[in-house]
Design a protein around this motif. Sequence first.
Motif, mmCIF file in Angstrom:
data_model
loop_
_atom_site.group_PDB
_atom_site.id
_atom_site.type_symbol
_atom_site.label_atom_id
_atom_site.label_comp_id
_atom_site.label_asym_id
_atom_site.label_seq_id
_atom_site.Cartn_x
_atom_site.Cartn_y
_atom_site.Cartn_z
ATOM 1 N N PRO B 306 0.832 -1.192 -0.015
ATOM 2 C CA PRO B 306 0.165 0.021 0.174
ATOM 3 C C PRO B 306 0.830 1.246 -0.036
ATOM 4 O O PRO B 306 1.916 1.134 0.712
ATOM 5 C CB PRO B 306 -0.651 -0.019 1.331
ATOM 6 N N THR B 307 0.618 2.377 -0.664
ATOM 7 C CA THR B 307 1.287 3.517 -0.911
ATOM 8 C C THR B 307 1.542 4.103 0.291
ATOM 9 O O THR B 307 2.471 4.788 0.595
ATOM 10 C CB THR B 307 0.791 4.415 -1.872
ATOM 11 N N ILE B 308 0.683 4.077 1.568
ATOM 12 C CA ILE B 308 0.741 4.829 2.746
ATOM 13 C C ILE B 308 1.932 4.066 3.432
ATOM 14 O O ILE B 308 2.752 4.676 3.970
ATOM 15 C CB ILE B 308 -0.444 4.591 3.469
ATOM 16 N N VAL B 309 2.315 2.871 3.164
ATOM 17 C CA VAL B 309 3.334 2.209 3.794
ATOM 18 C C VAL B 309 4.643 2.850 3.283
ATOM 19 O O VAL B 309 5.909 3.191 3.737
ATOM 20 C CB VAL B 309 3.420 0.366 3.596
ATOM 21 N N TYR B 310 4.847 2.894 1.976
ATOM 22 C CA TYR B 310 5.739 3.640 1.241
ATOM 23 C C TYR B 310 6.031 5.027 2.017
ATOM 24 O O TYR B 310 7.022 5.489 2.177
ATOM 25 C CB TYR B 310 5.617 4.056 -0.329
ATOM 26 N N GLY B 311 4.781 5.699 2.111
ATOM 27 C CA GLY B 311 4.907 6.824 2.650
ATOM 28 C C GLY B 311 5.630 6.894 4.078
ATOM 29 O O GLY B 311 6.638 7.959 4.275
ATOM 30 N N PHE B 312 5.262 6.085 4.926
ATOM 31 C CA PHE B 312 6.127 6.108 6.258
ATOM 32 C C PHE B 312 7.367 5.665 5.984
ATOM 33 O O PHE B 312 8.234 6.074 7.108
ATOM 34 C CB PHE B 312 5.277 5.679 7.527
ATOM 35 N N VAL B 316 10.052 7.875 7.591
ATOM 36 C CA VAL B 316 10.943 7.392 8.768
ATOM 37 C C VAL B 316 12.357 7.038 8.519
ATOM 38 O O VAL B 316 13.200 7.133 9.415
ATOM 39 C CB VAL B 316 10.384 6.300 9.552
ATOM 40 N N THR B 317 12.659 6.407 7.072
ATOM 41 C CA THR B 317 13.811 6.065 6.712
ATOM 42 C C THR B 317 14.416 6.995 5.895
ATOM 43 O O THR B 317 15.567 7.609 6.102
ATOM 44 C CB THR B 317 13.719 4.540 6.072
ATOM 45 N N VAL B 318 13.741 7.090 4.668
ATOM 46 C CA VAL B 318 14.566 7.574 3.725
ATOM 47 C C VAL B 318 14.788 9.209 4.029
ATOM 48 O O VAL B 318 16.008 9.474 3.689
ATOM 49 C CB VAL B 318 13.738 7.545 2.399
ATOM 50 N N GLY B 319 13.766 9.927 4.344
ATOM 51 C CA GLY B 319 13.721 11.321 4.546
ATOM 52 C C GLY B 319 15.087 11.720 5.498
ATOM 53 O O GLY B 319 15.939 12.350 5.237
ATOM 54 N N PRO B 320 15.090 11.023 6.746
ATOM 55 C CA PRO B 320 16.288 11.351 7.822
ATOM 56 C C PRO B 320 17.601 10.727 7.088
ATOM 57 O O PRO B 320 18.558 11.349 7.531
ATOM 58 C CB PRO B 320 15.806 10.516 8.856
ATOM 59 N N PHE B 321 17.410 9.745 6.572
ATOM 60 C CA PHE B 321 18.748 9.188 5.832
ATOM 61 C C PHE B 321 19.438 10.226 5.064
ATOM 62 O O PHE B 321 20.729 10.660 5.024
ATOM 63 C CB PHE B 321 18.674 7.841 5.286
ATOM 64 N N LEU B 322 18.578 10.861 4.195
ATOM 65 C CA LEU B 322 19.037 11.949 2.917
ATOM 66 C C LEU B 322 19.518 13.121 3.979
ATOM 67 O O LEU B 322 20.522 13.543 3.540
ATOM 68 C CB LEU B 322 18.046 12.201 2.063
ATOM 69 N N VAL B 352 11.128 7.473 -3.259
ATOM 70 C CA VAL B 352 10.283 6.520 -2.668
ATOM 71 C C VAL B 352 9.126 5.885 -3.635
ATOM 72 O O VAL B 352 8.828 5.048 -4.067
ATOM 73 C CB VAL B 352 9.758 7.165 -1.268
ATOM 74 N N MET B 353 8.817 7.057 -4.357
ATOM 75 C CA MET B 353 7.676 6.946 -5.403
ATOM 76 C C MET B 353 8.266 5.933 -6.607
ATOM 77 O O MET B 353 7.668 5.197 -7.248
ATOM 78 C CB MET B 353 7.119 8.330 -6.072
ATOM 79 N N GLY B 354 9.499 6.383 -6.958
ATOM 80 C CA GLY B 354 10.109 5.676 -7.900
ATOM 81 C C GLY B 354 10.491 4.354 -7.364
ATOM 82 O O GLY B 354 10.312 3.470 -8.148
ATOM 83 N N ILE B 355 10.671 3.948 -6.200
ATOM 84 C CA ILE B 355 10.739 2.403 -5.849
ATOM 85 C C ILE B 355 9.317 1.912 -6.054
ATOM 86 O O ILE B 355 9.116 0.818 -6.632
ATOM 87 C CB ILE B 355 11.302 2.570 -4.270
ATOM 88 N N THR B 418 -0.626 10.188 -4.031
ATOM 89 C CA THR B 418 -1.219 10.950 -2.873
ATOM 90 C C THR B 418 -0.299 10.793 -1.827
ATOM 91 O O THR B 418 0.580 11.626 -1.260
ATOM 92 C CB THR B 418 -2.449 11.116 -2.557
ATOM 93 N N MET B 419 -0.438 9.672 -1.241
ATOM 94 C CA MET B 419 -0.084 9.417 -0.049
ATOM 95 C C MET B 419 1.459 9.275 0.492
ATOM 96 O O MET B 419 1.932 10.041 1.295
ATOM 97 C CB MET B 419 -0.433 7.870 0.628
ATOM 98 N N ILE B 420 2.301 8.954 -0.584
ATOM 99 C CA ILE B 420 3.718 9.335 -0.575
ATOM 100 C C ILE B 420 4.112 10.727 -0.408
ATOM 101 O O ILE B 420 4.882 11.106 0.617
ATOM 102 C CB ILE B 420 4.506 8.528 -1.648
#
Lengths: 271, 494
Positions: B306-312, B316-322, B352-355, B418-420
Amino acid sequence: MNIMSEAAVEKALDQKMNTVPYKMIGKDVSVYYGEKRALFDVNLNIRENTVTALIGPSGCGKSTFLRTLNRMNDTIENCRVTGKITLDEDDIYDPAIDVVELRARVGMVFQKPNPFPKSIFDNVAYGPRIHGLARTKAEFDEVVETSLHKAGLWNEVKDRLHEPGTGLSGGQQQRLCIARAVAVSPEVILMDEPCSALDPIATAKVEELIHELRTNFTIVIVTHSMQQAARVSQRTAMFHLGNLVEENDTDKMFTNPDDQRTQDYIMGRFG
Amino acid sequence: MSTSLLLLLIVLIGFISYFAGRARSLAQANGKLSNLHSLPGYHGSYVAIWAILPAALVLGAWLVAAPMYIDSSTRATLPEAVQTQGGATVELALGQVKSVAGGLKRLTTEEISALESGSANLRSTLAAKGVALAGEGEPYMITAAQHFNAMNATNRWLMSAVVLLIAIAGGVYAIRNIATRFRARNQVERVMLGSLIVASSIAILTTVGIVASMLSEAGRFFTMVSPFEFFFGTVWDPRFAAAGSGGASGQFGLIPLLAGTLYIAFVAMLFAVPIGLFAAIYMAEYASPRLRSTAKPLLEVLAGIPTIVYGFFALVTVGPFLRDISAQLNGLVTGNYQNFIQAQSVVTAGIVMGIMLIPFVSSLSDDIITQVPRALRDGSLGLGATRSETVKKVILPAALPGIVGALLLTASRAVGETMIVVLAAGVAARMQINPFEPMTTVTVKIVNQLTGDLEFTSPQTLVAFALGITLFVITLGLNIYALYIVRKYREQYE
């Protein structure tokens, strides 16, 4: 032919063919598709500048043998080849042999015309381009023109070289594929039922072409048509159930074969 | 008799009809099946259809029409005084009458007579039985409610009788039609065809309905805000006004949202296309069948998340990492450990949307690449081309139109996502070109404008429909163009 005595015919043929050296030698060639064995220890030699026809009923292994000669069987999953095949003394299944180089020396024309969805010019220039046989525009023009000449297609397409090859008629497409194979200057050309998808007129043209190509190339042709084998080839090999039944001069094969099965097949008693 | 029981009975009649029809056709066949034009099963189905279909249609129509008739009839029994007060009062009274009618069913005869004589209070009596009335009951309501109940009872009986009669009549009519040369098979076939047509038209009509409702609401929006301001405005500031205060006008510029949408979609495609395409080429051209049969479904699992899972995952992961890695990089180069990528940014959302899009690209492209005829591969390999030369010079050019179509379909998904974006790129509607800063998209703003308790009268909410229709037109355009290209490509090989 029939006027001569049998012994005289054989003698004449032996003298004629024996002078021709072997281009490719197949020794104890067996092919397996997974568990299934498709060829049983075939010993068949291909003579230089000769048209060799492979005949036999469907599923007899003639196409399989043809495809071992330039290792096109490599592209089929689970296919295994044993035995030895040489091209001018080189073992073509030797790991040291580059399969790409081999296929440049042993070209192939397929059952169904398969021009690439490119222009006629690019179709013919494809091989020279990947093998670096031509560099300048003039060189490409020349190799394309001579190849199309050799394939007897030049006069029909010289004004539309940049139109798509898929727009040609079936017979023209097949001759384009032959021109494409010829453009790489191979030593051997393999033809897998090249006329089975063509009408009689196109077939006649391709057969005529095969006849002419013989002077420059060694040709191996698989065919279902007995008449075609008789018309175009000098040597004929008859396969049955994965075995080589008989290999002989075409004239002898169609008048006085050594093996009863060949006789039966040629007379249309099975197959 | 309740509606569900009635339906059950109709089906039962249908069942019996089926076997009756079968039996009759078998009897007429005289033991030789080839005497019949259609197999016994078709005769059975023919009779069953005649028993079920007309009855079900009448039942459906009745269920729609009868309440309307009963309502209007009950409305007529209301006193003059109520009727002259106009629409809203009448509807209110009718609503109360219906509640009373429901309550009356729970009362004993003594209680009802007490109510009728006026010795008991309507509201408290009903409240004791668990039926709440909105106001003090009026005496006329009891009569009206009794009228309502009586009509409902008659209606039920009448409906049951008529529907069952039609079912039986249909079955009998059909059974009488059965003869050896009767073409039951063709008749059943026609009903089949009809039901297929109905199913597909439902799908189409729903789409038409959705578009029409969006169009009409968007039309209302454009009476308040000029289309020019909307489509060419560069500031998005809808200014939420308190409900009812009105007049508080905001600025509804589409451009920043559209820019954000396209920018994020572009970054996503930049990420998804090479990876997806390379994966597809590997799967289609190099992978062994065994690897392919396990790896391909695994890759497609990505599409099921589900895209909401990609969203968090982004949050939680990609954003702070970058953010952290950008701070480290900055520190290494300039000595100043200040992050230059925000946790919520265009790149975060894009990656994340690319993934998320990788499986779409790879799966669609894989299908298209495997569609390229084997003859072309053999032709190229037979000329001494290597596999990668074959892929590059023959297969990809042949498959290119199809792949472009696939990419356009993927792009339309990216645009609609949307959700991502909500979680990964933030909600700030800004116009800028730095991919390391937050931006937002059309879909996010639609969600924003429509969350909470809202009235659909102000431009602040109606703008969502204008945004929706804009997005719809963009994705529809992409899809149509993609389908056009894919279709053109198909013709090449057929």
